[in-house]
Design a protein around this motif. Structure first.
Motif, PDB file in Angstrom:
ATOM      1  N   LYS A   1      38.458  33.038  38.102  1.00  0.00           N
ATOM      2  CA  LYS A   1      38.793  34.459  37.988  1.00  0.00           C
ATOM      3  C   LYS A   1      39.890  34.627  36.955  1.00  0.00           C
ATOM      4  O   LYS A   1      40.827  33.815  36.880  1.00  0.00           O
ATOM      5  CB  LYS A   1      39.257  35.009  39.344  1.00  0.00           C
ATOM      6  CG  LYS A   1      39.406  36.530  39.383  1.00  0.00           C
ATOM      7  CD  LYS A   1      39.810  36.982  40.779  1.00  0.00           C
ATOM      8  CE  LYS A   1      39.797  38.503  40.864  1.00  0.00           C
ATOM      9  NZ  LYS A   1      40.735  39.125  39.918  1.00  0.00           N
TER      10      LYS A   1
ATOM     11  N   ARG B   1      46.137  36.642  43.859  1.00  0.00           N
ATOM     12  CA  ARG B   1      45.753  35.235  43.856  1.00  0.00           C
ATOM     13  C   ARG B   1      46.106  34.587  45.178  1.00  0.00           C
ATOM     14  O   ARG B   1      47.137  34.892  45.798  1.00  0.00           O
ATOM     15  CB  ARG B   1      46.437  34.499  42.708  1.00  0.00           C
ATOM     16  CG  ARG B   1      46.045  33.034  42.591  1.00  0.00           C
ATOM     17  CD  ARG B   1      46.765  32.354  41.447  1.00  0.00           C
ATOM     18  NE  ARG B   1      46.406  30.943  41.365  1.00  0.00           N
ATOM     19  CZ  ARG B   1      46.896  30.084  40.469  1.00  0.00           C
ATOM     20  NH1 ARG B   1      47.784  30.515  39.566  1.00  0.00           N
ATOM     21  NH2 ARG B   1      46.515  28.809  40.463  1.00  0.00           N
TER      22      ARG B   1
ATOM     23  N   TYR C   1      42.006  31.105  36.848  1.00  0.00           N
ATOM     24  CA  TYR C   1      42.364  30.145  37.903  1.00  0.00           C
ATOM     25  C   TYR C   1      41.160  29.980  38.831  1.00  0.00           C
ATOM     26  O   TYR C   1      40.269  30.837  38.908  1.00  0.00           O
ATOM     27  CB  TYR C   1      43.604  30.597  38.679  1.00  0.00           C
ATOM     28  CG  TYR C   1      43.521  32.002  39.244  1.00  0.00           C
ATOM     29  CD1 TYR C   1      42.964  32.235  40.497  1.00  0.00           C
ATOM     30  CD2 TYR C   1      44.011  33.080  38.523  1.00  0.00           C
ATOM     31  CE1 TYR C   1      42.896  33.515  41.012  1.00  0.00           C
ATOM     32  CE2 TYR C   1      43.951  34.367  39.037  1.00  0.00           C
ATOM     33  CZ  TYR C   1      43.386  34.570  40.289  1.00  0.00           C
ATOM     34  OH  TYR C   1      43.311  35.841  40.799  1.00  0.00           O
TER      35      TYR C   1
ATOM     36  N   PRO D   1      42.567  28.446  46.677  1.00  0.00           N
ATOM     37  CA  PRO D   1      41.110  28.428  46.504  1.00  0.00           C
ATOM     38  C   PRO D   1      40.392  27.959  47.762  1.00  0.00           C
ATOM     39  O   PRO D   1      40.938  27.208  48.572  1.00  0.00           O
ATOM     40  CB  PRO D   1      40.916  27.450  45.341  1.00  0.00           C
ATOM     41  CG  PRO D   1      42.099  26.556  45.404  1.00  0.00           C
ATOM     42  CD  PRO D   1      43.240  27.389  45.881  1.00  0.00           C
TER      43      PRO D   1
ATOM     44  N   SER E   1      39.772  36.487  47.636  1.00  0.00           N
ATOM     45  CA  SER E   1      40.626  36.424  46.448  1.00  0.00           C
ATOM     46  C   SER E   1      39.834  36.609  45.159  1.00  0.00           C
ATOM     47  O   SER E   1      40.430  36.869  44.104  1.00  0.00           O
ATOM     48  CB  SER E   1      41.365  35.083  46.408  1.00  0.00           C
ATOM     49  OG  SER E   1      40.430  34.002  46.394  1.00  0.00           O
TER      50      SER E   1
ATOM     51  N   SER F   1      46.180  25.093  43.732  1.00  0.00           N
ATOM     52  CA  SER F   1      46.978  26.217  44.215  1.00  0.00           C
ATOM     53  C   SER F   1      48.330  26.329  43.523  1.00  0.00           C
ATOM     54  O   SER F   1      49.053  27.321  43.741  1.00  0.00           O
ATOM     55  CB  SER F   1      47.204  26.088  45.725  1.00  0.00           C
ATOM     56  OG  SER F   1      45.976  26.092  46.416  1.00  0.00           O
TER      57      SER F   1
ATOM     58  N   THR G   1      43.140  35.735  34.914  1.00  0.00           N
ATOM     59  CA  THR G   1      44.525  36.005  35.313  1.00  0.00           C
ATOM     60  C   THR G   1      44.894  37.457  35.006  1.00  0.00           C
ATOM     61  O   THR G   1      44.282  38.092  34.131  1.00  0.00           O
ATOM     62  CB  THR G   1      45.474  35.069  34.569  1.00  0.00           C
ATOM     63  OG1 THR G   1      45.344  35.319  33.159  1.00  0.00           O
ATOM     64  CG2 THR G   1      45.152  33.615  34.857  1.00  0.00           C
TER      65      THR G   1
ATOM     66  N   VAL H   1      39.078  29.934  42.146  1.00  0.00           N
ATOM     67  CA  VAL H   1      39.058  30.656  43.419  1.00  0.00           C
ATOM     68  C   VAL H   1      38.062  30.045  44.396  1.00  0.00           C
ATOM     69  O   VAL H   1      38.114  30.343  45.603  1.00  0.00           O
ATOM     70  CB  VAL H   1      38.706  32.142  43.202  1.00  0.00           C
ATOM     71  CG1 VAL H   1      39.800  32.838  42.399  1.00  0.00           C
ATOM     72  CG2 VAL H   1      37.357  32.300  42.507  1.00  0.00           C
TER      73      VAL H   1
END
Length: 350
Positions: free
Chosen positions: A118, A16, A103, A19, A9, A60, A120, A105
């Motif tokens: 990472k 997405r 967000y 994680p 991801s 998540s 958005t 990962v």
């Protein structure tokens, strides 16, 4: 430093996903306190699996978006910006605040003790639009034109799109202390400045090609083997005119050799061919007048035609005297049997 493998991801253009979380066998107290603070519903956190489940569900969630930093960017190219005397009005109309959101990962609290973010898709899209519509125009206007400028500018935009999608920010796992409700959060302890510097580093300048180096053609130096006069580097020697053999006197004359070589020459030479020096006068008249021998009485001087000589008589060269008085003179041709006549004349003159 060992290589850290990120989940799929975290790759560029990847959607997405949940994680990847790796916890240690013993959970740190600060993580337990953070999870209890953000959970509305009280849930037990007495084991590692309970921490793992709670942290995964929180990160998540669709609302688990972190604001890494905020960047002030211009709204239009520099040529279209509004000019105003009031800097506050100028800033309000010309600049916009872009929030860099990301967000989580990857969380690794075993080997690297780090967390990875990472960007958005919305943040990536806003950065790409700014780069294409504003930044590219400004950087193109600040550089001179060349034949492949448009191609280079298009490639610069494509490289920025790739870099923005590949961008992953890594920091210490302690950053999870900034976690808030619904999984959102902000970076603490100056982490925002690091992200801002990293994001602005993605905007590369448009570099024109280097100037062409003109090769200066220099003529090859002439060598001795080249065309031209041989021995041109040596100074030219003056041409010495050939001299008569009888006028050349050796530096160290030898009586034996000179008599053998020049005996015949002096034997054939008569008295009229010899050049004798004029007798020097015992006194001279005033410097402005030449002296004359015709104004004196005959008993004192020998009778001779009137002769006038200049003040300074011409003297023979040393080489001539050396040749005439040399021991190599032949006795037969010089006329030494008449030496009484010469002594009488010179004695009368003196």
């Amino acid at each position: 430093m060992p290589i850290t493998l990120l989940p799929a991801s975290a790759a560029a253009f990847a959607p997405r996903a949940s994680p990847n979380i790796v916890l240690n066998t013993k959970v740190d107290p600060w993580l337990t306190a953070t999870l209890k603070r953000i959970n509305r519903i009280k849930r037990p956190l007495n084991s590692v699996p309970q921490h793992f489940r709670c942290l995964t569900e929180t990160l998540s969630a669709p609302t688990a978006i972190w604001t890494l930093c905020s960047i002030m960017l211009p709204k239009a190219p520099d040529s279209e910006l509004r000019k105003d005397e009031n800097p506050l009005i100028e800033a309000l109309f010309n600049y916009q605040l872009v929030h860099i959101e990301a967000y989580v990962v990857h969380v690794d609290m075993v080997s690297q003790n780090e967390v990875a973010f990472k960007l958005t898709p919305e943040t990536i899209e806003s950065l790409v639009e700014y780069h294409k519509d504003i930044y590219s125009i400004d950087t193109s206007a600040s550089t001179w034109n060349w034949s492949e400028k448009e191609v280079q500018l298009k490639k610069l935009q494509e490289d920025f799109v790739q870099a923005a999608n590949k961008f992953v920010y890594r920091t210490n796992a302690i950053a999870l202390e900034g976690l808030e409700e619904d999984g959102a959060g902000e970076l603490l302890s100056g982490g925002s400045e690091e992200v801002k510097t990293a994001i602005m580093g993605l905007f590369l300048p448009l570099l024109p090609p280097p100037p062409r180096v003109v090769d200066v053609v220099r003529p090859a130096p002439l060598l001795p083997s080249s065309t031209g006069t041989e021995n041109w580097w040596q100074p030219s020697l003056s041409q010495v005119a050939p001299a008569d053999s009888w006028r050349v006197v050796p530096s160290s004359p030898s009586t034996t050799s000179s008599v053998d070589s020049n005996a015949n020459m002096w034997a054939n030479m008569s008295l009229s061919e010899l050049q004798l020096p004029s007798p020097a006068p015992s006194y001279s008249l005033p410097y402005s007048q030449p002296y004359c021998t015709s104004s004196y009485s005959a008993p004192m001087y020998y009778s001779s035609p009137m002769t006038c000589a200049p003040l300074m008589p011409s003297l023979p060269l040393p080489s001539m005297l050396a040749q005439q008085c040399s021991t190599s003179v032949g006795l037969g041709g010089f006329g030494w049997d008449r030496y009484q006549e010469y002594t009488t004349q010179f004695a009368t003159t003196m």
